[in-house]
Enzyme design. Structure first.
Site, mmCIF file in Angstrom:
data_model
loop_
_atom_site.group_PDB
_atom_site.id
_atom_site.type_symbol
_atom_site.label_atom_id
_atom_site.label_comp_id
_atom_site.label_asym_id
_atom_site.label_seq_id
_atom_site.Cartn_x
_atom_site.Cartn_y
_atom_site.Cartn_z
ATOM 1 N N CYS B 177 0.583 -1.263 -0.109
ATOM 2 C CA CYS B 177 0.052 0.152 -0.040
ATOM 3 C C CYS B 177 0.826 1.112 -0.049
ATOM 4 C CB CYS B 177 -1.009 -0.077 1.268
ATOM 5 S SG CYS B 177 -0.405 -0.333 2.725
ATOM 6 N N ARG B 178 0.754 2.178 0.826
ATOM 7 C CA ARG B 178 1.444 3.569 0.711
ATOM 8 C C ARG B 178 2.757 3.584 1.300
ATOM 9 N NH1 ARG B 178 -4.173 5.336 3.153
ATOM 10 N NH2 ARG B 178 -5.433 5.896 1.402
#
Lengths: 217, 217
Positions: B177-178
């Site tokens: 993800c981030r």
DNA sequence: AGTATATTCAATAGATCTATTGAATGATAT
DNA sequence: ATATCATTCAATAGATCTATTGAATATACT
């Protein structure tokens, strides 16, 4: 509703950053990079009161940047680990590359005294082994005695003019001090060149040398 | 008497550190790591008012951590450069290794969902090339569309349960993800394992992948 | 036990930071 | 010209930070 776990972590990281958010505390970390020190000695080095220095040290300790141990009536502080040095290095990189004011101070003061590329660890090792350079530690004697580069000669900056004869025969002098923004080696190099001695600065200081896994005496 | 040039520099570095001294601003930097964004969109991502977000962005910009450009009536912000990422990484390292509270949050929340060692860039590249893994991007669609790992499939976390059939045949899933403290991939891996699917997390996110010189789509 | 030294604590004043609110500014659309 | 949207500005209140000052605490010495 409590904050998310990610924000809890970010708040902890933010607290570390706040601990670095004061010029005096960064200065304190530079001095601790030369070796562990008591509060009173450190206060004298950074030019703050003992009470104020103690407050700053508490702040740094809570943030996980320094550690302490008692030795008799002295409390000795030191950098927690090399990650602290790496963090300072990253901070300095951002400042040098992204802030115009940093660039200005470097040009107006630092580079005016030495606009040559500093010497890397590798180059110093090679030239030192080949006997081509004299390694000069221009920190105060007490810092030299804590730890210094192998084969380094110690002439504190304020004694340089009167002890020039000790390095007059050197082919080239490589000076170092506390770290990348310590002014001592800049002044030393400027003074040596004024006297016709070939001189350059090492790119950093003892803490960075140690963090690179290189030997110290 | 003016301050020394070294303390002037340290004051500038301290200002950068203060800009990181707020959990929301670190969060903002994580989001900008996914790609440039306008203030309003960013405010929505980090859950702050537009005015407050704008204030934080001004602070980050003055500190040399972000940059902006106008596109019509939108002002788009982005990370200044990779040094900013490196600085965040160094900050996170110190936090993880030196702060007990960070260790506690990681153990109680993050590692409870995934206590396996995350997958390195190198391992992902090897396994992906050999067709052994399915790379899963669990960020919201708009972030995936800005930039993502080569060959990655996008199933936003909140759609995972209803779209399991799309990855049911995968030998192994590597989710990302981030960045290292984004919870999305932790939740995704926990949910996939619950369904009997072999799943692990990548060690970080798109910004770190890019900073490592690896290709993105 | 008393004194000196080293360090920390607690209270304080002034400075700085953060979030909020409403107004102002700039760009775009009608 | 007017309205809408996006963003920033300015003022404000409350919280946090920093340096100072004097007191308190811990250790060592006599």
């Amino acid at each position: 509703m409590s904050t998310s776990p990610k924000l809890k972590l970010y708040e902890e990281f933010a607290a570390i950053a706040r601990a670095l958010g004061n010029a005096h505390r960064i200065d304190i970390l530079e001095h601790l990079g030369q070796g562990e020190r008591g509060v009173d000695a450190l206060a004298a080095k950074v030019g703050l009161s003992t009470a104020n220095t103690s407050q700053h040290l508490q702040h740094l300790k809570r943030a996980g940047l320094v550690d302490s141990r008692r030795e008799g009536k002295y409390i000795l502080y030191r950098l927690k680990d090399d990650n602290v040095l790496a963090l300072l290095g990253a901070l300095f990189d951002v400042g040098e590359k992204n802030l115009a004011e940093v660039d200005k101070v470097l040009r107006d003061y630092f580079h005016q005294r030495d606009d040559m590329e500093p010497v890397s660890h590798q180059e110093l090792l090679e030239r030192s082994r080949a006997g081509l350079v004299t390694v000069l530690d221009v920190r105060p004697k007490d810092e030299y005695e804590m730890e210094h580069l192998p084969g380094a000669k110690n002439i504190p900056l304020e004694e340089l003019e009167s002890r020039l004869s000790e390095i007059a025969d050197a082919q080239e002098v490589i000076a170092y001090c506390r770290g990348p923004y310590c002014v001592l080696s800049y002044e030393a190099v400027a003074a040596l060149r004024k006297r016709g001695i070939r001189a350059r600065r090492l790119e950093d200081g003892v803490p960075e040398w140690r963090a690179a896994g290189l030997p110290l005496e």
